[in-house]
Motif scaffolding. Structure first.
Motif, PDB file in Angstrom:
ATOM      1  N   GLU A  53       0.815  -1.226   0.000  1.00 47.59           N
ATOM      2  CA  GLU A  53       0.000   0.000   0.000  1.00 47.59           C
ATOM      3  C   GLU A  53       0.842   1.268   0.000  1.00 47.59           C
ATOM      4  O   GLU A  53       0.411   2.294  -0.534  1.00 47.59           O
ATOM      5  CB  GLU A  53      -0.905  -0.005   1.257  1.00 47.59           C
ATOM      6  CG  GLU A  53      -1.929  -1.129   1.251  1.00 47.59           C
ATOM      7  CD  GLU A  53      -2.083  -1.777   2.627  1.00 47.59           C
ATOM      8  OE1 GLU A  53      -1.585  -1.210   3.627  1.00 47.59           O
ATOM      9  OE2 GLU A  53      -2.685  -2.856   2.698  1.00 47.59           O
ATOM     10  N   ALA A  54       2.026   1.194   0.580  1.00 47.37           N
ATOM     11  CA  ALA A  54       2.836   2.411   0.676  1.00 47.37           C
ATOM     12  C   ALA A  54       4.279   2.070   0.993  1.00 47.37           C
ATOM     13  O   ALA A  54       4.567   1.063   1.645  1.00 47.37           O
ATOM     14  CB  ALA A  54       2.283   3.339   1.761  1.00 47.37           C
ATOM     15  N   VAL A  55       5.176   2.920   0.522  1.00 47.11           N
ATOM     16  CA  VAL A  55       6.575   2.906   0.949  1.00 47.11           C
ATOM     17  C   VAL A  55       6.707   3.932   2.064  1.00 47.11           C
ATOM     18  O   VAL A  55       6.269   5.079   1.918  1.00 47.11           O
ATOM     19  CB  VAL A  55       7.520   3.251  -0.221  1.00 47.11           C
ATOM     20  CG1 VAL A  55       8.960   3.377   0.256  1.00 47.11           C
ATOM     21  CG2 VAL A  55       7.405   2.198  -1.321  1.00 47.11           C
ATOM     22  N   VAL A  56       7.262   3.505   3.190  1.00 48.14           N
ATOM     23  CA  VAL A  56       7.406   4.386   4.349  1.00 48.14           C
ATOM     24  C   VAL A  56       8.829   4.936   4.372  1.00 48.14           C
ATOM     25  O   VAL A  56       9.790   4.184   4.174  1.00 48.14           O
ATOM     26  CB  VAL A  56       7.120   3.612   5.652  1.00 48.14           C
ATOM     27  CG1 VAL A  56       7.224   4.543   6.864  1.00 48.14           C
ATOM     28  CG2 VAL A  56       5.742   2.956   5.588  1.00 48.14           C
ATOM     29  N   ASP A  57       8.944   6.255   4.564  1.00 49.08           N
ATOM     30  CA  ASP A  57      10.295   6.835   4.620  1.00 49.08           C
ATOM     31  C   ASP A  57      10.405   7.780   5.805  1.00 49.08           C
ATOM     32  O   ASP A  57       9.403   8.305   6.311  1.00 49.08           O
ATOM     33  CB  ASP A  57      10.616   7.573   3.314  1.00 49.08           C
ATOM     34  CG  ASP A  57       9.852   8.881   3.174  1.00 49.08           C
ATOM     35  OD1 ASP A  57      10.469   9.950   3.294  1.00 49.08           O
ATOM     36  OD2 ASP A  57       8.621   8.826   2.951  1.00 49.08           O
ATOM     37  N   VAL A  76       7.851  -0.826   4.403  1.00 49.18           N
ATOM     38  CA  VAL A  76       6.774  -0.976   3.417  1.00 49.18           C
ATOM     39  C   VAL A  76       5.516  -1.366   4.168  1.00 49.18           C
ATOM     40  O   VAL A  76       5.549  -2.259   5.033  1.00 49.18           O
ATOM     41  CB  VAL A  76       7.106  -2.079   2.380  1.00 49.18           C
ATOM     42  CG1 VAL A  76       5.890  -2.374   1.499  1.00 49.18           C
ATOM     43  CG2 VAL A  76       8.265  -1.667   1.506  1.00 49.18           C
ATOM     44  N   ARG A  77       4.407  -0.696   3.838  1.00 53.68           N
ATOM     45  CA  ARG A  77       3.119  -1.084   4.413  1.00 53.68           C
ATOM     46  C   ARG A  77       2.405  -2.008   3.434  1.00 53.68           C
ATOM     47  O   ARG A  77       2.186  -1.638   2.277  1.00 53.68           O
ATOM     48  CB  ARG A  77       2.267   0.131   4.738  1.00 53.68           C
ATOM     49  CG  ARG A  77       1.103  -0.212   5.682  1.00 53.68           C
ATOM     50  CD  ARG A  77       0.502   0.993   6.377  1.00 53.68           C
ATOM     51  NE  ARG A  77      -0.178   1.877   5.437  1.00 53.68           N
ATOM     52  CZ  ARG A  77       0.202   3.106   5.160  1.00 53.68           C
ATOM     53  NH1 ARG A  77       1.299   3.607   5.726  1.00 53.68           N
ATOM     54  NH2 ARG A  77      -0.469   3.857   4.305  1.00 53.68           N
ATOM     55  N   THR A 128       3.171  -2.654   8.740  1.00 52.30           N
ATOM     56  CA  THR A 128       4.411  -2.077   8.217  1.00 52.30           C
ATOM     57  C   THR A 128       5.582  -2.998   8.519  1.00 52.30           C
ATOM     58  O   THR A 128       5.772  -3.416   9.664  1.00 52.30           O
ATOM     59  CB  THR A 128       4.667  -0.692   8.835  1.00 52.30           C
ATOM     60  OG1 THR A 128       3.568   0.163   8.490  1.00 52.30           O
ATOM     61  CG2 THR A 128       5.950  -0.084   8.296  1.00 52.30           C
ATOM     62  N   PRO A 130       0.706   3.705  -9.263  1.00 53.18           N
ATOM     63  CA  PRO A 130       0.372   4.447  -8.042  1.00 53.18           C
ATOM     64  C   PRO A 130       1.515   4.521  -7.031  1.00 53.18           C
ATOM     65  O   PRO A 130       1.757   5.580  -6.445  1.00 53.18           O
ATOM     66  CB  PRO A 130      -0.827   3.666  -7.480  1.00 53.18           C
ATOM     67  CG  PRO A 130      -1.457   3.027  -8.681  1.00 53.18           C
ATOM     68  CD  PRO A 130      -0.313   2.667  -9.579  1.00 53.18           C
ATOM     69  N   LEU A 131       2.232   3.415  -6.823  1.00 52.24           N
ATOM     70  CA  LEU A 131       3.349   3.455  -5.878  1.00 52.24           C
ATOM     71  C   LEU A 131       4.500   4.294  -6.419  1.00 52.24           C
ATOM     72  O   LEU A 131       5.189   4.977  -5.650  1.00 52.24           O
ATOM     73  CB  LEU A 131       3.824   2.041  -5.552  1.00 52.24           C
ATOM     74  CG  LEU A 131       2.960   1.272  -4.537  1.00 52.24           C
ATOM     75  CD1 LEU A 131       3.382  -0.180  -4.450  1.00 52.24           C
ATOM     76  CD2 LEU A 131       3.015   1.919  -3.157  1.00 52.24           C
ATOM     77  N   GLN A 184       3.914   7.723  -5.391  1.00 54.54           N
ATOM     78  CA  GLN A 184       4.330   8.021  -4.017  1.00 54.54           C
ATOM     79  C   GLN A 184       5.832   8.301  -3.930  1.00 54.54           C
ATOM     80  O   GLN A 184       6.296   8.963  -2.999  1.00 54.54           O
ATOM     81  CB  GLN A 184       4.001   6.840  -3.100  1.00 54.54           C
ATOM     82  CG  GLN A 184       2.534   6.606  -2.861  1.00 54.54           C
ATOM     83  CD  GLN A 184       2.307   5.448  -1.883  1.00 54.54           C
ATOM     84  OE1 GLN A 184       3.189   5.107  -1.096  1.00 54.54           O
ATOM     85  NE2 GLN A 184       1.145   4.852  -1.955  1.00 54.54           N
TER      86      GLN A 184
END
Length: 418
Positions: free
Chosen positions: A226-230, A238-239, A244, A260-261, A264
């Motif tokens: 769903e998302a890359v966390v930084d 990574v979520r 996560t 989409p990613l 982000q």
């Protein structure tokens, strides 16, 4: 964190993601593969199975702009469009067709040649010591034409291949028939390229490579990322599936679903699904000697374990529309024309999504906005062919080494948003 011993999350468990995982493990890193569909279930499962090193010439060759409208209106041509999708497709299509000229075709081919030129060797290096070696077969690759005039009409593409060092043998009439008598009189001319290869079951091949990753300490998580966390512009996790996972680097290799990613990660990639189809004929009465590209129908017929796979067709209709019947009917009609008298026990059908950036060049490299976020997607028709080389490149970059050729044509920064 030093270059060695990172934990790397790889989003996408197709040939690019799995190749990246193997090369990262060989460099001493820990890997986790993340994919909501499973291992090797996308384009890596359904492709034509050819290691098509000579496939450096993009679809957007000169003359496409003139031919495309007629192709779309002719049900006998291998180009289809779901017309309701045209308004959404239009911005991408305008960019894509803008490259249908001689200069861009040569530039794109020059970018693709290092990625695909030694595909057989790259697959041999990747699969060495794994259970996947069983599925890898060195082979010839044939392009079939009606006659020499039909071949001559493709002279521009062949001149580009020649400029990049490809060599081939021309087989005409009796010489072609004695090489492979499977084909009817409609196919009277062939170009035979050596040093190519085929995968006799692409889905099983990718799964066997992934099994080696797991046996070497890798993990697989079946979930949608769903998302890359930084933190402070550097990857921290990574979520996926609502939780996560901590990591030091992430690789986005989700094929046609990467857009989409990538957004982000600060990229606005003009990416479309180039929908492809395959029809498998099980226990065919006639089996070609080698994989063949039948130029009149722009499709590939590849001998596989127990069946003949027919793959090709370009259809634009997005990621969500149901498969169309007409492309599958066209594949069946075309193989009956190419191999008169062929019969089979039963057939299976598939439709999948090739990731198509508007400039026909894959996106490979580090994000210009988030350190430790790497991308590897957008390989159009040559994902299987170029997957091992792409994975090796990304692993080298994560390990702090530079690949030994110019990687600037693939740079994600060309799509930096804003």
């Amino acid at each position: 964190m030093s270059a060695a011993g990172k934990t790397v999350a790889i989003i996408g468990a197709g040939i690019v993601g799995v190749s990246t995982a193997i090369w990262l493990q060989r460099d001493g890193h820990k890997v986790v593969l993340i994919d909501g569909k499973g291992i090797g279930e996308g384009a890596s499962y359904g492709n034509g199975g050819v290691l098509a090193s000579c496939s450096i010439v993009p679809v957007t060759a000169p003359g496409l702009l003139r031919k495309a409208p007629g192709m779309l209106l002719d049900p006998g041509q291998p180009l289809f469009l779901k017309w309701s999708y045209l308004p959404k497709l239009a911005p991408w299509l305008i960019k894509y067709l803008g490259h249908a000229n001689a200069a861009d075709t040569k530039r794109i081919a020059a970018a693709m040649a290092p990625l695909v030129g030694d595909s057989l060797g790259e697959h041999q290096a990747l699969s060495a010591g794994t259970g996947a070696e069983h599925w890898l077969k060195p082979d010839n690759y044939l392009f079939l034409y009606r006659d020499r005039a039909h071949y001559d009409a493709d002279a521009f593409g062949w001149s580009i291949r020649k400029a990049h060092g490809f060599k081939w043998e021309e087989l005409e009439g009796a010489a072609f028939n004695s090489f492979d008598p499977a084909f009817g009189p409609e196919q009277g001319f062939a170009v035979r390229l050596g040093d190519h290869g085929r995968i006799s079951d692409p889905g099983a091949y990718v799964k066997a490579l992934a099994a080696h990753v797991m046996a070497s300490g890798g993990r697989f998580v079946k979930a949608n990322a769903e998302a890359v966390v930084d933190e402070n512009g550097e990857v921290s996790g990574v979520r996926a599936g609502g939780e996560t996972m901590a990591c030091d680097a992430v690789v986005l290799a989700a094929g046609a679903w990467s857009g989409p990613l990538a957004g982000q990660l600060g990229l606005k990639v003009p990416l479309e699904s180039e929908r492809g189809y395959h029809l498998e004929l099980w226990e065919p009465s006639i089996m070609p000697r080698s994989p063949v590209m039948i130029a009149s129908g722009k499709f590939v017929a590849t001998p596989m374990e127990g069946r003949l796979r027919l793959a090709g067709i370009v259809e634009f209709g997005g990621l969500n529309a149901q498969p169309s019947r007409a492309p599958l009917a066209l594949l069946e009609k075309n193989i009956k024309a190419a191999i008169p008298g062929i019969s089979w026990k039963h057939k299976t059908e598939w439709m999948g999504h090739r990731p198509a950036p508007a400039d026909s060049i894959p996106v490979i490299g580090e994000s210009p906005t988030i350190r430790g976020a790497f991308l590897g997607f957008g390989h159009h028709h040559v994902g299987l062919t170029s997957g091992p080389k792409t994975g090796r490149m990304i692993a080298q970059m994560i390990s702090g080494r530079l690949p030994n050729f110019d990687t600037s044509p693939y740079a994600p920064s060309r799509f930096r948003s804003g």
